[in-house]
Design a protein around this motif. Structure first.
Motif, PDB file in Angstrom:
ATOM      1  N   MET A 228       1.101  -1.126  -0.034  1.00 38.72           N
ATOM      2  CA  MET A 228      -0.027  -0.021   0.060  1.00 38.72           C
ATOM      3  C   MET A 228       1.077   1.273  -0.101  1.00 38.72           C
ATOM      4  O   MET A 228       0.466   2.317  -0.605  1.00 38.72           O
ATOM      5  N   VAL A 229       1.924   1.238   0.626  1.00 44.97           N
ATOM      6  CA  VAL A 229       2.901   2.469   0.603  1.00 44.97           C
ATOM      7  C   VAL A 229       3.390   2.540  -0.869  1.00 44.97           C
ATOM      8  O   VAL A 229       3.449   3.836  -1.256  1.00 44.97           O
ATOM      9  N   LEU A 230       3.873   1.510  -1.547  1.00 40.86           N
ATOM     10  CA  LEU A 230       4.047   1.512  -2.988  1.00 40.86           C
ATOM     11  C   LEU A 230       2.960   2.118  -3.895  1.00 40.86           C
ATOM     12  O   LEU A 230       3.204   2.743  -4.635  1.00 40.86           O
ATOM     13  N   VAL A 231       1.611   1.724  -3.560  1.00 36.78           N
ATOM     14  CA  VAL A 231       0.473   2.078  -4.357  1.00 36.78           C
ATOM     15  C   VAL A 231       0.260   3.857  -3.909  1.00 36.78           C
ATOM     16  O   VAL A 231       0.164   4.436  -4.969  1.00 36.78           O
ATOM     17  N   GLY A 232       0.656   4.046  -2.720  1.00 37.19           N
ATOM     18  CA  GLY A 232       0.235   5.354  -2.494  1.00 37.19           C
ATOM     19  C   GLY A 232       1.337   6.361  -3.022  1.00 37.19           C
ATOM     20  O   GLY A 232       1.156   7.356  -3.880  1.00 37.19           O
ATOM     21  N   ALA A 233       2.660   5.947  -3.297  1.00 36.55           N
ATOM     22  CA  ALA A 233       3.730   6.489  -3.858  1.00 36.55           C
ATOM     23  C   ALA A 233       3.495   6.783  -5.359  1.00 36.55           C
ATOM     24  O   ALA A 233       3.825   7.668  -5.834  1.00 36.55           O
ATOM     25  N   PHE A 234       3.068   5.569  -6.101  1.00 38.88           N
ATOM     26  CA  PHE A 234       2.839   5.537  -7.641  1.00 38.88           C
ATOM     27  C   PHE A 234       1.704   6.371  -7.820  1.00 38.88           C
ATOM     28  O   PHE A 234       1.849   7.235  -8.747  1.00 38.88           O
ATOM     29  N   PHE A 235       0.594   6.296  -6.945  1.00 42.85           N
ATOM     30  CA  PHE A 235      -0.636   7.061  -7.249  1.00 42.85           C
ATOM     31  C   PHE A 235      -0.272   8.721  -7.276  1.00 42.85           C
ATOM     32  O   PHE A 235      -0.621   9.458  -8.202  1.00 42.85           O
TER      33      PHE A 235
END
Length: 261
Positions: free
Chosen positions: A183-190
Motif C-alpha cells: 500500500m505504501v508503493l501504491v500511494g507513492a505510485f498514485f
C-alpha cells in the motif's frame, strides 16, 4: 457493466474535479500574493526556525507543497538561498501540506454540494470572468477552486460507496507488513502519476471514510504519498546546480526516513 462504468467515471471525474479545484485555488492564491510570498520565503529564512515556519505557513496558505518546493529549489539554484536554510523550508512544507488533509477530513465530507459548493462555483466564476481587479479575480478563482474541490470529493465518496459493495478488499491484511508495504508503493505510485499528494490524500481519506479501507491500510497509502510527492522535486533539478540537487535528495531522504519510522 453499466453500473461499473458509472462508478469508474464518477471516481475519475471526482479526482479530476478535485485536481482542477486545487490547481485553480493554488494559482489564484499565488496570483494574489505571489510577490509577497516570494519575499517572505526569501527574507524569512535567516534562522532555521524562521525557515521552518515560512515553509509551513506558505504551504498551508497556498495548499501546495510542490509550489514551495520548486520555489525553494529555484532560489538555491540561483544562489539566493543557502542550502542549509532551504532544507528547513522543505521540512516546514512537509508539515504544512497536511493542512489539506485536515480541511478534507474536518470540512470536506460535511459540505452539502447544493448549499455551498455549487453557489461558490457560480459566484467564483462571475468574479473570475468579469472582474478586472486582480484581487477580486483571484478571490473568484479561490471560490471556484473550493467549490470544484468539494464537488469532486462528493463524487469520489459516492463512487467509493459503490465500489465497496462490488469489490472485496478484505484480502488486504493490516497486520501483514507485506500488504502494508504494498500500500505504501501504491500511494507513492498514485501520487507520482497525479503529481499531487493532496489528491492522493483525498482519495485515501474518502476510501477510509466509506469503510472501503481500514485506517491502518489508509495510513500506509498516505505514507507512500509523502514519498511519491518528492518526484516533482527530483524532476525539477535534472539540469540544476549541485546544491539544488542536494536539496531535492534531502527532501527525498527526509520523507523516506519518516516513512520508515
Amino acid at each position: 457493466m453499466s453500473d461499473t462504468w458509472t462508478l469508474i467515471s464518477s471516481l475519475v471525474g471526482g479526482i479530476g474535479l478535485f485536481l482542477l479545484g486545487m490547481g485553480l485555488m493554488t494559482d489564484s492564491l499565488k496570483l494574489a500574493g505571489g510577490f509577497a510570498l516570494k519575499q517572505v520565503l526569501a527574507r524569512g529564512t535567516r534562522r532555521r526556525i524562521l525557515a521552518l515556519l515560512s515553509g509551513f505557513s506558505i504551504t498551508a496558505l497556498i495548499q501546495s507543497s510542490t509550489a514551495v518546493t520548486v520555489m525553494a529549489i529555484g532560489f538555491v539554484n540561483a544562489g539566493l538561498m543557502k542550502l542549509s536554510r532551504a532544507i528547513w523550508v522543505l521540512y516546514g512544507s512537509n508539515v504544512g501540506t497536511t493542512m489539506t488533509a485536515w480541511i478534507v477530513a474536518l470540512i470536506g465530507f460535511k459540505i452539502k454540494v447544493d448549499v455551498f459548493a455549487l453557489p461558490a462555483i457560480g459566484l467564483g466564476v462571475l468574479f473570475y470572468t468579469f472582474s478586472k481587479n486582480i484581487r477580486f479575480k483571484s478571490l473568484g478563482g479561490v471560490f471556484t477552486g473550493l467549490g470544484l474541490l468539494f464537488f469532486g470529493l462528493q463524487l469520489m465518496q459516492q463512487s467509493f460507496s459503490g465500489v465497496e459493495q462490488m469489490v472485496d478488499f478484505s484480502w488486504i491484511n493490516s497486520a501483514s507488513l507485506l500488504h502494508l508495504a504494498l500500500m505504501v508503493l501504491v500511494g507513492a505510485f498514485f501520487t507520482a502519476v497525479l503529481q499531487s499528494s493532496s489528491a492522493s490524500l483525498a482519495v485515501v481519506l474518502t476510501a477510509v471514510s466509506t469503510g472501503m479501507l481500514t485506517i491502518e491500510v489508509g495510513a500506509a497509502a498516505v505514507i507512500g504519498a509523502n514519498i511519491g510527492t518528492t518526484l516533482t522535486a527530483l524532476l525539477a533539478v535534472l539540469n540544476a546546480s549541485a546544491n539544488a540537487r542536494r536539496l531535492a535528495f534531502a527532501h527525498l531522504f527526509f520523507n523516506i526516513v519518516a516513512a520508515l519510522i
